[in-house]
Scaffold this motif. Structure first.
Motif, short mmCIF file in Angstrom:
data_model
loop_
_atom_site.label_atom_id
_atom_site.label_comp_id
_atom_site.label_asym_id
_atom_site.label_seq_id
_atom_site.Cartn_x
_atom_site.Cartn_y
_atom_site.Cartn_z
N ILE A 117 0.96 -1.25 0.21
CA ILE A 117 -0.01 -0.10 -0.03
C ILE A 117 1.02 1.23 -0.05
N VAL A 118 1.94 1.25 0.75
CA VAL A 118 2.79 2.48 0.84
C VAL A 118 3.39 2.44 -0.62
N LEU A 119 3.81 1.32 -1.21
CA LEU A 119 4.30 1.60 -2.44
C LEU A 119 3.38 2.12 -3.64
N GLY A 120 2.00 1.85 -3.55
CA GLY A 120 0.94 2.09 -4.26
C GLY A 120 0.59 3.76 -4.11
N THR A 121 0.90 4.06 -2.84
CA THR A 121 0.56 5.44 -2.52
C THR A 121 1.79 6.40 -3.17
N CYS A 122 3.02 6.10 -2.96
CA CYS A 122 4.18 6.52 -3.53
C CYS A 122 3.89 6.39 -5.18
N CYS A 123 3.57 5.52 -5.86
CA CYS A 123 3.38 5.31 -7.21
C CYS A 123 2.21 6.40 -7.61
N GLY B 254 4.94 23.43 -8.94
CA GLY B 254 6.26 22.86 -8.96
C GLY B 254 7.04 22.77 -7.48
N ILE B 255 6.64 23.53 -6.81
CA ILE B 255 7.16 23.67 -5.36
C ILE B 255 6.65 22.39 -4.66
N GLY B 256 5.24 21.85 -4.85
CA GLY B 256 4.66 20.89 -4.25
C GLY B 256 5.43 19.35 -5.12
N GLY B 257 5.58 19.66 -6.28
CA GLY B 257 6.09 18.37 -6.80
C GLY B 257 7.72 18.02 -6.49
N SER B 258 8.38 19.39 -6.24
CA SER B 258 9.75 18.94 -5.85
C SER B 258 9.72 18.21 -4.38
N MET B 259 8.71 18.12 -3.67
CA MET B 259 8.77 17.27 -2.44
C MET B 259 8.23 15.96 -2.65
N LEU B 260 7.74 15.56 -3.70
CA LEU B 260 7.24 14.22 -3.72
C LEU B 260 8.12 13.33 -4.29
N ASN B 261 8.91 13.33 -5.35
CA ASN B 261 9.75 12.17 -6.19
C ASN B 261 10.74 11.93 -5.00
N PRO B 262 11.62 12.80 -4.48
CA PRO B 262 12.73 12.43 -3.77
C PRO B 262 12.34 11.82 -2.35
N VAL B 263 11.15 12.40 -1.84
CA VAL B 263 10.63 12.13 -0.62
C VAL B 263 10.00 10.58 -0.78
N ALA B 264 9.39 10.40 -1.72
CA ALA B 264 8.85 9.12 -1.94
C ALA B 264 9.79 8.02 -2.26
N LEU B 265 11.00 8.12 -2.66
CA LEU B 265 12.01 7.30 -2.87
C LEU B 265 12.71 6.82 -1.48
N SER B 266 12.76 8.00 -0.60
CA SER B 266 13.24 7.73 0.75
C SER B 266 12.30 6.89 1.40
N ILE B 267 10.99 7.17 1.38
CA ILE B 267 10.13 6.25 2.05
C ILE B 267 10.08 5.02 1.71
N LEU B 268 10.10 4.74 0.50
CA LEU B 268 10.21 3.20 -0.03
C LEU B 268 11.45 2.60 0.48
N TYR C 66 11.07 -0.81 2.67
CA TYR C 66 11.31 -2.05 2.00
C TYR C 66 12.86 -2.33 2.56
N VAL C 67 13.08 -2.98 3.53
CA VAL C 67 14.36 -3.16 4.10
C VAL C 67 15.27 -4.33 3.37
N GLU C 68 14.52 -5.50 3.04
CA GLU C 68 15.40 -6.43 2.43
C GLU C 68 15.74 -6.02 0.83
N PRO C 69 17.03 -6.23 0.70
CA PRO C 69 17.48 -5.62 -0.60
C PRO C 69 17.00 -6.14 -1.88
N ARG C 70 16.33 -7.40 -1.96
CA ARG C 70 15.90 -7.71 -3.37
C ARG C 70 14.37 -7.15 -3.47
N ALA C 71 13.52 -7.32 -2.36
CA ALA C 71 12.22 -6.44 -2.15
C ALA C 71 12.48 -5.18 -2.57
N ARG C 72 13.42 -4.23 -2.18
CA ARG C 72 13.55 -3.02 -2.16
C ARG C 72 14.05 -2.83 -3.68
N ALA C 73 14.72 -3.57 -4.20
CA ALA C 73 15.18 -3.53 -5.78
C ALA C 73 13.73 -3.45 -6.67
#
Length: 476
Positions: A13-19, A112-126, A130-137
């Motif tokens: 669900i976290v992945l779906g939200t970030c996507c 754009g200000i809002g958009g700048s907060m989404l991509n890098p933060v979403a990747l940090s959340i993921l 996802y702690v296990e390397p394969r699942a994270r990849a």
């Protein structure tokens, strides 16, 4: 790193939200292109204002993306993510109710200000969920694929919305999707912070914003004032001084926005320049072709959007293939294929006129999509190749920022170079195809540059430079 929230975390669900948030932001990068003729007709905007409608958004994203990552680590990633969605949706609503092109440009900047907060933060959340390397990849692979699909499908979605509802719909549709993302974030996304707060490089951030804003302004407004005018000279000169000041500040500060030592690694430097070139080609290509299809060929927005389907298909087909090729053979082969796709696509348009066969246009669009789909995986791979694990995230963030800088400059340069069709009374659309020829030749040269970088930045000496930089960073 600290994480708070519900003890029962639902990674999918976290992945779906970030996507979902990524879908909003990345589709907005391209969806606006196809509605520009409708905006121009409705608001009677000039050619330069069309450029600003696109670049006001990209300027904010490019300028703030690195800063946002540091702020999220310090104040909380979920908090920053929610703020980004809220600003993006608020800016979208303002775009929907805009009654002047100036208001629309300002609303795009808020987006754009809002958009700048989404991509890098979403990747940090993921990466924290996802702690296990394969699942994270796998999760990051899905996340990245969403980005490619959103960018490619943007013009098609835009054409459908304009045809059935109106150009305002491309902005209003963001609001309910954003509200769903907010609810999911509040319910399922845990809060997390970085283990050690990184100090904010305020002078470097300010100089980066000023440099990008001045250079973009100079390029966009050149056809209004003339290249030799004091105004344009002032814009470009002040931008150059800001770049110089940025380099000086980054070399002297203890916590720089960008660690300039990264650029001693040839693979990293090659990835950054490649990202700028590739996304400049991509953004200018879509911008000019959507104007050509509607204002020169007379196609309605829906048909113009459908004409870009070969680009979407090429991108979606080649993106996963690029990932596999990069994993097996390294970055060189997919970069060379990307350069071929971009180069042939541009060369096919060097004779563009009002009666160019549709089949040739579709072939060109498909090849450009293949070139675009092939370039993203090797860019990221080269940027982080050989970097210490603790610095890989920063290197990837800089590569992502360089993509936005490329998109920003591509629109501005594409507009500036094709401004030969602009007169005091507006754009002379019968002259527009001829005016774009110089842009296609420049794109072909940029594609050759990508090929050259692909060869130079993946050789033995390049890999050795990356090892030396990694040792240097590890020693500090």
């Amino acid at each position: 790193m600290t994480m708070t929230g519900s003890s029962a975390i639902h990674p999918r669900i976290v992945l779906g939200t970030c996507c979902l948030s990524l879908l909003l932001v990345m589709m907005d990068v391209t969806v606006v292109n196809v509605v520009l003729p409708s905006i121009r007709a409705d608001m009677h905007g000039s050619f330069s204002t069309l450029l600003w409608v696109v670049d006001a958004y990209t300027l904010m994203v490019a300028s703030l993306m690195l800063l946002v990552g540091s702020l999220a680590d310090r104040f909380g990633r979920r908090r920053m993510f929610l703020l980004g969605i809220g600003l993006f949706c608020g800016g979208s609503a303002l775009c929907g109710i805009a009654r002047s092109v100036e208001m629309l440009v300002m609303a795009r900047a808020v987006q754009g200000i809002g958009g700048s907060m989404l991509n890098p933060v979403a990747l940090s959340i993921l990466t924290n969920v996802y702690v296990e390397p394969r699942a994270r990849a796998q999760a990051i692979g899905i996340w990245g694929a969403t980005s490619g699909v959103a960018l490619a499908l943007g013009p098609v979605v835009g054409g459908i919305l304009v045809h059935w509802v109106g150009w305002q719909a491309v902005f209003w549709v963001n609001v309910p999707i954003g509200l769903i993302a907010i609810v999911l974030t509040l319910r399922f996304v845990p809060e997390s912070r970085g283990g050690r707060g990184r100090s904010i490089d305020a002078p470097g951030q300010l100089l980066a914003i000023v440099a990008l804003a001045m250079v973009t302004s100079g390029l966009i407004e050149a056809h209004n004032y003339g290249w030799s005018s004091p105004t344009i000279s002032g814009f470009l000169g002040f931008g150059a001084l800001s770049v110089l000041g940025f380099v000086i500040v980054e070399r002297r500060t203890a916590s720089p926005l960008i660690d300039l030592r990264f650029f001693r690694a040839w693979p990293f430097s090659g990835a950054i320049v490649t990202a700028v070139l590739a996304f400049a080609i991509f953004s200018a290509f879509l911008f000019l072709n959507t104007l050509y299809l509607q204002d020169v060929r007379g196609l309605p927005a829906l048909q113009a959007g459908l004409c870009t389907l070969p680009f979407a298909l090429g991108s979606m087909t080649c993106a996963p293939l690029s990932g596999r090729l990069t994993g097996r053979y390294g970055a060189r082969l997919p970069l060379l294929i990307s350069a071929v796709g971009f180069g042939i696509s541009a060369l096919l348009l060097t004779g563009l006129d009002a009666h160019t066969p549709l089949w040739l246009l579709l072939v060109s669009y498909g090849l450009c999509g293949c070139g675009f789909g092939m370039c993203n995986a090797p860019i990221t791979n080269s940027a982080i190749s050989g970097m210490p694990r603790t610095q890989a995230g920063v290197a990837a963030a800089i590569a992502s920022t360089s993509r936005q800088v490329g998109a920003l400059l591509g629109i501005a340069l594409g507009g500036a170079l094709s401004a030969g069709s602009v007169r005091a009374g507006g754009v002379q659309w019968e002259e527009f195809p001829q005016a774009t020829h110089v842009v296609w030749w420049c794109m072909a040269i940029a594609a050759a540059g990508i090929a050259g970088l692909g060869l130079v930045s993946t050789g033995i000496r390049a890999k050795e430079s990356a090892r030396q930089v990694a040792a240097l960073l590890d020693s500090n």
